[in-house]
Design a protein around this motif. Structure first.
Motif, PDB file in Angstrom:
ATOM      1  N   GLU A  93     -17.601  28.517   4.004  1.00  0.00           N
ATOM      2  CA  GLU A  93     -16.634  28.616   2.956  1.00  0.00           C
ATOM      3  C   GLU A  93     -15.968  27.586   3.599  1.00  0.00           C
ATOM      4  OE1 GLU A  93     -19.180  32.378   2.491  1.00  0.00           O
ATOM      5  OE2 GLU A  93     -19.037  31.924   4.275  1.00  0.00           O
ATOM      6  N   ASP A  94     -15.976  26.915   4.888  1.00  0.00           N
ATOM      7  CA  ASP A  94     -14.977  26.373   4.919  1.00  0.00           C
ATOM      8  C   ASP A  94     -15.278  25.342   6.013  1.00  0.00           C
ATOM      9  OD1 ASP A  94     -11.966  25.810   5.181  1.00  0.00           O
ATOM     10  OD2 ASP A  94     -11.440  27.419   6.110  1.00  0.00           O
ATOM     11  N   TYR A  95     -14.422  24.183   6.104  1.00  0.00           N
ATOM     12  CA  TYR A  95     -15.173  23.088   6.831  1.00  0.00           C
ATOM     13  C   TYR A  95     -13.680  22.630   7.522  1.00  0.00           C
ATOM     14  CZ  TYR A  95     -18.012  19.276   6.868  1.00  0.00           C
ATOM     15  OH  TYR A  95     -19.580  18.347   7.343  1.00  0.00           O
ATOM     16  N   LEU A  96     -13.691  22.245   8.854  1.00  0.00           N
ATOM     17  CA  LEU A  96     -13.328  22.023   9.316  1.00  0.00           C
ATOM     18  C   LEU A  96     -13.504  20.513   9.966  1.00  0.00           C
ATOM     19  CD1 LEU A  96      -9.592  22.180  10.450  1.00  0.00           C
ATOM     20  CD2 LEU A  96     -10.694  23.576  11.828  1.00  0.00           C
ATOM     21  N   VAL A  97     -12.588  19.942  10.795  1.00  0.00           N
ATOM     22  CA  VAL A  97     -13.223  18.095  10.751  1.00  0.00           C
ATOM     23  C   VAL A  97     -12.412  17.748  12.475  1.00  0.00           C
ATOM     24  CG1 VAL A  97     -13.344  15.779  10.776  1.00  0.00           C
ATOM     25  CG2 VAL A  97     -13.326  17.323   8.662  1.00  0.00           C
ATOM     26  N   LYS A  98     -13.629  17.388  13.059  1.00  0.00           N
ATOM     27  CA  LYS A  98     -12.996  17.692  14.597  1.00  0.00           C
ATOM     28  C   LYS A  98     -12.681  16.067  14.598  1.00  0.00           C
ATOM     29  CE  LYS A  98     -16.883  19.382  16.507  1.00  0.00           C
ATOM     30  NZ  LYS A  98     -17.748  19.618  18.093  1.00  0.00           N
ATOM     31  N   PRO A  99     -11.708  15.660  15.564  1.00  0.00           N
ATOM     32  CA  PRO A  99     -11.021  16.511  16.413  1.00  0.00           C
ATOM     33  C   PRO A  99      -9.866  17.862  15.491  1.00  0.00           C
ATOM     34  CG  PRO A  99      -9.531  14.197  16.644  1.00  0.00           C
ATOM     35  CD  PRO A  99     -10.868  14.166  15.225  1.00  0.00           C
ATOM     36  N   PHE A 100      -9.492  18.672  16.465  1.00  0.00           N
ATOM     37  CA  PHE A 100      -8.454  19.396  15.427  1.00  0.00           C
ATOM     38  C   PHE A 100      -7.754  20.372  15.637  1.00  0.00           C
ATOM     39  CE2 PHE A 100     -12.424  21.765  17.099  1.00  0.00           C
ATOM     40  CZ  PHE A 100     -12.048  22.468  17.948  1.00  0.00           C
ATOM     41  N   GLU A 101      -6.669  20.972  15.169  1.00  0.00           N
ATOM     42  CA  GLU A 101      -5.065  21.151  15.929  1.00  0.00           C
ATOM     43  C   GLU A 101      -5.975  22.617  16.246  1.00  0.00           C
ATOM     44  OE1 GLU A 101      -2.865  19.987  17.336  1.00  0.00           O
ATOM     45  OE2 GLU A 101      -3.115  18.028  16.821  1.00  0.00           O
ATOM     46  N   ILE A 102      -5.544  23.191  17.176  1.00  0.00           N
ATOM     47  CA  ILE A 102      -5.910  25.234  18.041  1.00  0.00           C
ATOM     48  C   ILE A 102      -5.339  25.611  16.858  1.00  0.00           C
ATOM     49  CG2 ILE A 102      -5.572  26.541  19.424  1.00  0.00           C
ATOM     50  CD1 ILE A 102      -8.215  24.995  19.890  1.00  0.00           C
ATOM     51  N   ASP A 103      -4.816  25.693  16.300  1.00  0.00           N
ATOM     52  CA  ASP A 103      -3.192  26.534  15.738  1.00  0.00           C
ATOM     53  C   ASP A 103      -3.707  26.673  14.458  1.00  0.00           C
ATOM     54  OD1 ASP A 103      -1.887  27.121  17.697  1.00  0.00           O
ATOM     55  OD2 ASP A 103      -0.076  25.836  16.490  1.00  0.00           O
ATOM     56  N   LEU A 105      -7.295  26.120  13.400  1.00  0.00           N
ATOM     57  CA  LEU A 105      -8.163  26.769  13.684  1.00  0.00           C
ATOM     58  C   LEU A 105      -8.329  28.359  13.407  1.00  0.00           C
ATOM     59  CD1 LEU A 105     -11.754  26.831  14.124  1.00  0.00           C
ATOM     60  CD2 LEU A 105     -11.353  26.668  16.618  1.00  0.00           C
ATOM     61  N   LEU A 106      -7.398  28.495  14.725  1.00  0.00           N
ATOM     62  CA  LEU A 106      -7.337  30.230  14.592  1.00  0.00           C
ATOM     63  C   LEU A 106      -6.290  30.632  13.185  1.00  0.00           C
ATOM     64  CD1 LEU A 106      -5.049  30.593  18.304  1.00  0.00           C
ATOM     65  CD2 LEU A 106      -7.569  30.964  17.440  1.00  0.00           C
ATOM     66  N   ALA A 107      -6.114  30.310  12.227  1.00  0.00           N
ATOM     67  CA  ALA A 107      -5.817  30.203  11.571  1.00  0.00           C
ATOM     68  C   ALA A 107      -7.000  30.546   9.782  1.00  0.00           C
ATOM     69  CB  ALA A 107      -4.419  29.067  10.371  1.00  0.00           C
ATOM     70  N   ARG A 108      -7.128  29.759  10.381  1.00  0.00           N
ATOM     71  CA  ARG A 108      -8.822  30.324   9.000  1.00  0.00           C
ATOM     72  C   ARG A 108      -9.952  30.349   9.588  1.00  0.00           C
ATOM     73  NH1 ARG A 108     -10.292  24.635   6.268  1.00  0.00           N
ATOM     74  NH2 ARG A 108      -8.764  23.112   7.345  1.00  0.00           N
ATOM     75  N   VAL A 109      -9.539  31.141  11.068  1.00  0.00           N
ATOM     76  CA  VAL A 109     -10.002  32.615  11.588  1.00  0.00           C
ATOM     77  C   VAL A 109     -10.305  33.395  11.297  1.00  0.00           C
ATOM     78  CG1 VAL A 109     -11.821  33.417  13.193  1.00  0.00           C
ATOM     79  CG2 VAL A 109     -11.763  31.157  13.090  1.00  0.00           C
TER      80      VAL A 109
END
Length: 214
Positions: A93-103, A105-109
């Motif tokens: 459903e979603d895709y996040l590329v490393k390196p990422f911002e913690i905030d 990641l939390l918002a997407r989760v």
């Protein structure tokens, strides 16, 4: 569940999500992630793409073939458009590329968690459950209480976003098809409390209501 073979990053994220109030399982390779994904119920999966034993894309495809529909966020170092298309086509459903911002990641989760609850049949009510399909509430004692259609829709709206304070206007529009009488919300809150106990719905003075506990 988090499936991440970088143990340092994995343990860091476990600590982070635990601090945010989540219960999280960590798998450090794909086969373990597949086993957990098939044997346990999760609200969200975070899956690294480059995994030993079983690649994250293959893991995702196998889960989807077994009708596991929990939302999945892919974490990966591969950030091209083609890589993203492959991940989304595999069922993410979603895709996040490393390196990422913690905030971020939390918002997407949080967004995936809300989406899962919005479509869930079983919704937690503290130590009890609401089965929105059968309109039954299972109390912590094991006793079951039948709700009317309107009662179930109201409780489902509150339970899908348990930390949110819902205004009477928003509930009237979402649950009661925009009924003109705003007091209809108060009436059905009263009905729910009569059947399930006063604590099931909390009043936030001057704002509206939010989910309480059985």
């Amino acid at each position: 569940m988090l499936v991440e073979d970088d143990r340092e990053l994995g343990h860091l994220l476990v600590e982070l999500f635990t601090e945010q109030g989540y219960t999280i399982d960590l798998a450090v390779e794909g086969q373990r992630g597949l086993h957990l994904g098939l044997s346990r119920a999760y609200d969200v999966l975070i899956v690294d793409r480059g995994l030993p034993m079983l690649d994250g894309i293959d893991l995702l495809r196998r889960l989807r073939r077994q009708a596991v529909t929990v939302p999945v966020l892919l974490l990966t170092a591969f950030g091209t458009v083609a890589d993203r298309v492959t991940g989304l086509d595999a069922g993410a459903e979603d895709y996040l590329v490393k390196p990422f911002e913690i905030d971020e990641l939390l918002a997407r989760v949080r967004a995936l968690h809300r989406r899962n609850l919005d479509h869930a049949r079983l919704l937690p009510l503290g130590a009890g459950w609401l089965d929105s399909e059968s309109q039954l509430v299972r109390l912590p004692t094991g006793e079951q209480v039948m709700l009317s259609g309107q009662e179930c829709r109201l409780l489902s709206a509150l339970a899908a976003r348990p930390r949110q304070v819902h205004t009477r206007t928003s509930l009237r529009q979402r649950v009661f098809d925009g009924a003109r009488t705003e007091s209809i919300v108060d009436t059905y809150v009263y009905y729910l409390r009569s059947k399930l106990g006063w604590g099931v719905v909390c009043t936030v003075r001057g704002v509206g209501y939010r989910l309480g506990e059985l």
